[in-house]
Design a protein around this motif. Structure first.
Motif, PDB file in Angstrom:
ATOM      1  N   UNK A   1      51.014  57.604 -43.469  1.00 49.18           N
ATOM      2  CA  UNK A   1      50.370  58.868 -43.130  1.00 49.18           C
ATOM      3  C   UNK A   1      49.009  58.677 -42.461  1.00 49.18           C
ATOM      4  N   UNK A   2      48.168  57.775 -43.021  1.00 52.23           N
ATOM      5  CA  UNK A   2      46.838  57.649 -42.422  1.00 52.23           C
ATOM      6  C   UNK A   2      46.932  57.006 -41.035  1.00 52.23           C
TER       7      UNK A   2
ATOM      8  N   UNK B   1      49.461  57.558 -38.955  1.00 49.51           N
ATOM      9  CA  UNK B   1      49.894  58.662 -38.091  1.00 49.51           C
ATOM     10  C   UNK B   1      48.724  59.593 -37.800  1.00 49.51           C
ATOM     11  N   UNK B   2      47.905  59.848 -38.850  1.00 48.04           N
ATOM     12  CA  UNK B   2      46.740  60.709 -38.666  1.00 48.04           C
ATOM     13  C   UNK B   2      45.826  60.113 -37.606  1.00 48.04           C
ATOM     14  N   UNK B   3      45.607  58.811 -37.686  1.00 49.00           N
ATOM     15  CA  UNK B   3      44.737  58.153 -36.706  1.00 49.00           C
ATOM     16  C   UNK B   3      45.318  58.286 -35.303  1.00 49.00           C
ATOM     17  N   UNK B   4      46.643  58.162 -35.193  1.00 42.23           N
ATOM     18  CA  UNK B   4      47.231  58.247 -33.852  1.00 42.23           C
ATOM     19  C   UNK B   4      47.121  59.671 -33.306  1.00 42.23           C
ATOM     20  N   UNK B   5      47.239  60.674 -34.187  1.00 39.82           N
ATOM     21  CA  UNK B   5      47.088  62.041 -33.671  1.00 39.82           C
ATOM     22  C   UNK B   5      45.628  62.347 -33.322  1.00 39.82           C
ATOM     23  N   UNK B   6      44.694  61.530 -33.877  1.00 38.85           N
ATOM     24  CA  UNK B   6      43.285  61.705 -33.526  1.00 38.85           C
ATOM     25  C   UNK B   6      42.921  60.927 -32.270  1.00 38.85           C
ATOM     26  N   UNK B   7      43.923  60.269 -31.675  1.00 43.99           N
ATOM     27  CA  UNK B   7      43.679  59.635 -30.389  1.00 43.99           C
ATOM     28  C   UNK B   7      43.596  58.117 -30.407  1.00 43.99           C
ATOM     29  N   UNK B   8      43.801  57.498 -31.561  1.00 44.58           N
ATOM     30  CA  UNK B   8      43.685  56.039 -31.620  1.00 44.58           C
ATOM     31  C   UNK B   8      44.954  55.376 -31.090  1.00 44.58           C
ATOM     32  N   UNK B   9      44.793  54.286 -30.345  1.00 48.34           N
ATOM     33  CA  UNK B   9      45.974  53.548 -29.890  1.00 48.34           C
ATOM     34  C   UNK B   9      46.353  52.496 -30.932  1.00 48.34           C
ATOM     35  N   UNK B  10      47.443  51.774 -30.666  1.00 45.21           N
ATOM     36  CA  UNK B  10      47.991  50.856 -31.662  1.00 45.21           C
ATOM     37  C   UNK B  10      46.973  49.860 -32.201  1.00 45.21           C
TER      38      UNK B  10
ATOM     39  N   UNK C   1      43.664  50.025 -32.084  1.00 49.74           N
ATOM     40  CA  UNK C   1      42.580  50.706 -32.819  1.00 49.74           C
ATOM     41  C   UNK C   1      43.039  51.097 -34.224  1.00 49.74           C
TER      42      UNK C   1
ATOM     43  N   UNK D   1      42.134  51.122 -39.325  1.00 50.01           N
ATOM     44  CA  UNK D   1      42.777  51.779 -40.460  1.00 50.01           C
ATOM     45  C   UNK D   1      43.581  50.794 -41.303  1.00 50.01           C
TER      46      UNK D   1
ATOM     47  N   UNK E   1      48.743  60.350 -29.526  1.00 52.69           N
ATOM     48  CA  UNK E   1      47.295  60.281 -29.228  1.00 52.69           C
ATOM     49  C   UNK E   1      46.929  60.941 -27.914  1.00 52.69           C
TER      50      UNK E   1
ATOM     51  N   UNK F   1      48.124  66.495 -43.055  1.00 55.36           N
ATOM     52  CA  UNK F   1      49.278  66.115 -43.867  1.00 55.36           C
ATOM     53  C   UNK F   1      49.203  66.721 -45.263  1.00 55.36           C
TER      54      UNK F   1
ATOM     55  N   UNK G   1      41.171  58.661 -44.635  1.00 52.93           N
ATOM     56  CA  UNK G   1      40.942  57.221 -44.546  1.00 52.93           C
ATOM     57  C   UNK G   1      40.106  56.808 -45.755  1.00 52.93           C
TER      58      UNK G   1
ATOM     59  N   UNK H   1      35.833  59.955 -36.899  1.00 58.22           N
ATOM     60  CA  UNK H   1      36.800  58.979 -36.372  1.00 58.22           C
ATOM     61  C   UNK H   1      37.307  59.310 -34.966  1.00 58.22           C
TER      62      UNK H   1
ATOM     63  N   UNK I   1      36.578  57.249 -31.468  1.00 53.59           N
ATOM     64  CA  UNK I   1      37.672  56.704 -30.664  1.00 53.59           C
ATOM     65  C   UNK I   1      37.512  57.145 -29.206  1.00 53.59           C
TER      66      UNK I   1
END
Lengths: 282, 327
Positions: A179-180, A182-191, A193, A198, B72, B80, B86, B97, B101
């Motif tokens: 989940x965290x 996925x959350x990071x990816x929806x916030x714009x982070x790439x693989x 990052x 995270x 992204x 969720x 985090x 965060x 980014x």
């Protein structure tokens, strides 16, 4: 969370009997033999000769001994490095991706734990030796020799300590879930990052723990390395092989001194591990 | 239209999670995806966010075809059920965060984080770790984190599902007020019809991978498209040839109303301010459930074994019984 480290409050005769047996068992199996190694390390070689710490240091300064320890350190360093990188990678692959053969892979990873290290060494010789190996011939024509040289010994060490990092990291990855990430990816982070900011901080202690265990295992590796190494003084003789060679050649004091250093390294590793465990639980 | 979902389908093996979903969600609205567990509503939300890929169909966000975009690049905020905060970062770092980014200037990040923490009432906790927060606070943190990147749509997956009843109700009101302030297009998934009716501008009822009905809370409650929607949005009982809500039944202690069904009170249960009656209606296999206020029940002097005559109130919402030709 409930405290899982509960203990029984009542102490009966069984408690004391159990305590006695555990202490006796450990003493007979572990403490007494290790004490023998330690005491002999610092004992005078013969009547009138010098004993103690200075004699111990002198034995360690022998060029063949320093060579053996530096070779062991080299092998352990590379093996641990390789296993850390691949271990984390494989752990991510197993826990985060679904692909055919995933279960087989996770079973295969445990194989080095159950196969005898001697068999591992033999298998590496069969695969890579210049005479008969599958890749040996090709590598030889490219000027690369695996068997009988340091790369082969690193491979053997890496093979044997392969599962240690993975076994520590996989359960943690499974526990933290995705989940965290996925959350990071929806916030714009790439693989990358996501991994660095995270995932890695979450598995940090598991990785360190796995590295320390791998290091301890690599320093003490004997069987697999013995098969692929020439095993002569100043030529592929690691600390463990040195101990065996010296012991059988009636140079026990040097063997004891080297053994003591290895024991010390393991104790140090255990102390580090227990400190990490504490840190991890706090 | 902010979100356009066209012909989206998704299968897991033999299981059809979504079957040809078409829905468009207007900009600035608060929409609820309502339905039973396993009905496909979470899957639809995750497909909009890009956390799952659809087998077929397309998703358009703010006029841009997002079907093939990774999460992204979609500029959506996702919250969720289990917060997914985090754990190793402080509250302020969590919120920062997405901005870090995006390599925003430090001063701007700091100002934005302070503004958002103010918005979700977490300013005094900025330097705490998430483990030191309560469940409701963690969910507000997750919301602030999602809002920080100024998403074009905010998606919430059962956002209050893991919280206890009281906190849940507070957060629900708070979300409604927050939406009135921020006006970001918001879609949230819930299986709680009360939550959907109370918070949403529009409700999309999803069941077994299909959309059953789309409409405002009032439309859904007053004009349910079918038996399922009616049953899902509140208690339903049977009276004669129709299904209707228990509070839409008129109780009389004397015959007189034409078409009233006669019955006997089998059971009376008082819950708080209301009384729930189970009435054995003549010529009907299933007993009818009736809900009336305590004062009303007392005025009628009802007790076990009383003979009553039941009829639908005027303007009662009702649907014909399934599998029977309507009378």
């Amino acid at each position: 969370m409930a405290d899982t480290r509960q203990i029984r409050a009542r102490k009966g005769p069984v408690t004391y009997a159990l305590r006695f047996f555990v202490i006796a068992y450990l003493a007979v199996l572990v403490v007494w033999p290790l004490w023998e190694v330690t005491s002999r390390t610092f004992a005078p070689v013969e009547r009138g000769a010098e004993g103690g710490f200075s004699a111990f240091l002198e034995r360690l300064q022998d060029p063949t001994v320093t060579y053996a320890f530096s070779l062991t350190a080299t092998c352990a360093f590379w093996a641990v490095l390789i296993n850390t990188v691949f271990g984390v990678g494989i752990s991510l692959l197993i826990t985060r991706y679904n692909f055919p053969g995933r279960r087989i892979l996770s079973v295969l990873i445990d194989l080095p734990m159950s196969v005898s290290p001697v068999v591992v060494g033999l298998a590496l010789v069969l695969a890579y030796s210049s005479g008969q190996g599958w890749f040996g011939g090709a590598l030889e024509s490219a000027g690369i020799f695996i068997i009988g040289s340091t790369p082969g010994m690193i491979m053997a060490t890496a093979f044997v300590s392969l599962p240690l990092v993975i076994r520590e990291v996989v359960p943690v990855l499974e526990e933290i879930g995705i989940d965290s990430e996925l959350a990071a990816s929806s916030l714009g982070a790439n693989g990358w990052q996501i991994f660095r900011r995270i995932t890695l901080p979450s598995i940090k202690w598991a990785v360190v723990y796995g590295v320390v265990l791998s290091l301890a295992r690599s320093l003490g590796e004997f069987g697999a390395v013995k098969i692929v190494s020439p095993g002569a003084a100043l030529r592929g003789e690691t600390a463990t092989i040195l101990i065996q060679n010296r012991y059988t050649n009636f140079e026990e004091p040097t063997a004891y001194a080297a053994a003591f250093v290895l024991v010390l390294a393991s104790v140090l590793a255990l102390v580090v591990v227990s400190l990490i465990r504490k840190e991890d639980h706090s | 239209m902010s979100i356009e979902v066209r012909g989206v389908g998704k299968r897991y093996g033999d299981f059809v999670a979504l079957d040809d979903i078409n829905v468009s969600l207007p900009t600035g609205q608060l929409t609820a995806l309502l339905g039973p567990s396993g009905g496909g509503k979470s899957t639809l939300l995750r497909i909009i966010a890009g956390l799952e890929t659809a087998d077929s169909g397309s998703v358009e966000i703010e006029g841009v075809d997002a079907t093939k975009l990774p999460p992204q690049k979609r500029n959506v905020g996702f919250v969720f059920q289990h917060y997914a905060v985090f754990k190793h970062m402080t509250v302020a770092k969590n919120v920062a965060f997405g901005l870090e980014i995006r390599k925003r200037p430090k001063a701007e990040v700091k100002a934005k984080v302070a503004e958002l923490l103010e918005l979700v009432h977490l300013s005094q906790f900025a330097h705490r770790l998430p483990s030191q927060l309560s469940g409701g606070q963690r969910q507000r943190l997750a919301l602030a984190r999602a809002l920080a990147v100024e998403p074009s749509v905010l998606l919430l997956d059962e956002p209050f599902g893991a919280l206890d009843a009281k906190v849940r109700k507070e957060l629900r009101d708070w979300l409604r007020r927050l939406h009135d302030d921020v006006h970001v297009t918001t879609v949230f998934v819930t299986h709680d019809q009360e939550e959907a009716l109370e918070v949403a501008d529009e409700i999309v009822v999803i069941n077994e991978g299909r959309i059953e009905q789309i409409g405002s809370p009032d439309q859904l409650y007053d004009e349910p498209a079918n038996d399922f929607v009616m049953g899902f949005l509140g208690a339903v009982t049977q009276l004669g040839p129709v299904r209707l809500r228990p509070h839409d039944i008129e109780v009389a202690v004397q015959p007189g109303v034409p078409g009233a069904a006669a019955g006997v009170v089998q059971r009376a249960l008082r819950v708080g301010f209301e009384v729930r009656l189970t009435v054995d209606v003549e010529g009907q296999a299933e007993p009818a459930l009736v809900v009336l206020s305590r004062a009303h029940a007392r005025a009628l002097d009802l007790e076990l074994g009383s003979r009553v005559w039941l009829s639908p109130t005027t303007g009662a919402t009702s649907v014909p019984l399934l599998g029977e030709v309507s009378a």
